[in-house]
Design an enzyme around this catalytic site. Sequence first.
Site, PDB file in Angstrom:
ATOM      1  N   GLY A  21       6.897  -5.881  -0.227  1.00 13.01           N
ATOM      2  CA  GLY A  21       7.824  -7.047  -0.241  1.00 13.01           C
ATOM      3  C   GLY A  21       8.885  -6.655   0.830  1.00 13.01           C
ATOM      4  CE  LYS A  64      -3.163 -17.210  -2.126  1.00 18.04           C
ATOM      5  NZ  LYS A  64      -2.249 -17.106  -3.416  1.00 18.04           N
ATOM      6  N   GLY A  90       2.248  -2.841   2.304  1.00 21.04           N
ATOM      7  CA  GLY A  90       1.557  -3.459   1.207  1.00 21.04           C
ATOM      8  C   GLY A  90       0.106  -3.167   1.739  1.00 21.04           C
ATOM      9  NE  ARG A 114       5.479   3.110  -3.254  1.00 17.35           N
ATOM     10  CZ  ARG A 114       5.499   2.010  -3.804  1.00 17.35           C
ATOM     11  NH1 ARG A 114       5.473   1.724  -5.190  1.00 17.35           N
ATOM     12  NH2 ARG A 114       5.199   0.890  -3.289  1.00 17.35           N
TER      13      ARG A 114
END
Length: 400
Positions: free
Chosen positions: A380, A207, A357, A36
């Site tokens: 997110g 999920k 992610g 980052r």
Amino acid sequence: MAKLTVSDLDLKSKKVLMRVDFNVPIKDGVIGNDNRIVAALPTIQYVIDHGGKAILLSHLGRIKSEDDKPGLSMRPVAERLSNLLNKPVTFVPATEGSQLEDAINKMNDGDVLVMENTRYEDVKNGEQVKRESKNDPALGKYWASLGDLFINDAFGTAHRQHASNVGIASNMPQTAAGFLMEKEIKFIGGAVSHPAHPFVAILGGAKVSDKIGVIDNLLDKADKVIIGGGMTYTFYAAKGMKIGNSLVEKDKIDLAKEIMDKAGDKLVLPIDSVVAEKFDNDAAHKTVDGDIPDGYMALDIGPKSVALFEDVLKDAKLVVWNGPMGVFEMSNYAEGTLEIGKFLGTLSDATTIVGGGDSTAAVQQLGVGDKLTHISTGGGASLEYLEGKTLPGIAAISEK
Ligand code: AMP
């Protein structure tokens, strides 16, 4: 309308506040991975090359008590940045007050300063006040008063309304996007607002519940939506197929049925799976078509699914990928994700976007990232952007 970017600004001799994403993994003051920091370098370098004084703000981890502060100081990050830029970087162990203001006033053109973790403001005198995380209006106003210009390059926090992004922006006449932010807006924002066609979305991961917003939004926009990963088996259950011990969200089976009804033949599910006796790389495993046998759990898509997906993908002009096709962290179940990643790398006529992610971790770990068009830096934030939501951090950037 296009957003204002750093290259539209006159930076010479300006105090340039920059919200960057230096939220790196850190343990006992040691940085685990500096991706980052490296990713923020182009914008920082541009600002200092054009005579600006770069004043950098970032959060690091979560601060819930005074005890959290020493381990989440920005000092090691400032040191790493200094090594990467190959020039001195001033670290100020404060987020407000005369020490910070004096240090800023002493800066020369082209200097770089890093202030302490913005989330130190979340705890004051032992009390959790969340001045940064709840966007205390006085804090954003104060930080804005420290600079002449504001650049937001922290896409990873764009889905949050914090003092260091939205708060500063709302007290500045203009806010510009940094190069990283500009790329995210161009690719992820572009994919949801005016996609090229054929547009194929690949959605995987554990999920259905985490991805429902994305599935919903992209079903409206994409020509095909490929499903892979653990969420496949909730769809299998909804079709009345056998799923063995595979991951399933029982309370989402009805939702999966609704999605399938709405999607018709837009939705493409795996037709074979790699199944194992246990959630273990060394467990006995095999490939099966369709139903998952009793006593087995599906941990990857099989080769027939890979071929089917490649056929759907081959003519795509735009591909957005979010979520791995299997348990890519275990070598025996990484093949599906690896093959899809490699295939995307061969699509030279398509814009190929990885939506952050775990998918970003997967393409990096499997070494297939460098042939893709854009790999998002936000987790997110990319998910919410793909859901079609307005991200407050981006909304606060000025139009040209
Ligand atoms: P997500 O954060 O939702 O993108 O999910 C990523 C996680 O899903 C990774 O850690 C994968 O190991 C996991 N995953 C992918 N496929 C499966 C599967 N078939 N069964 C269990 N976990 C899976």
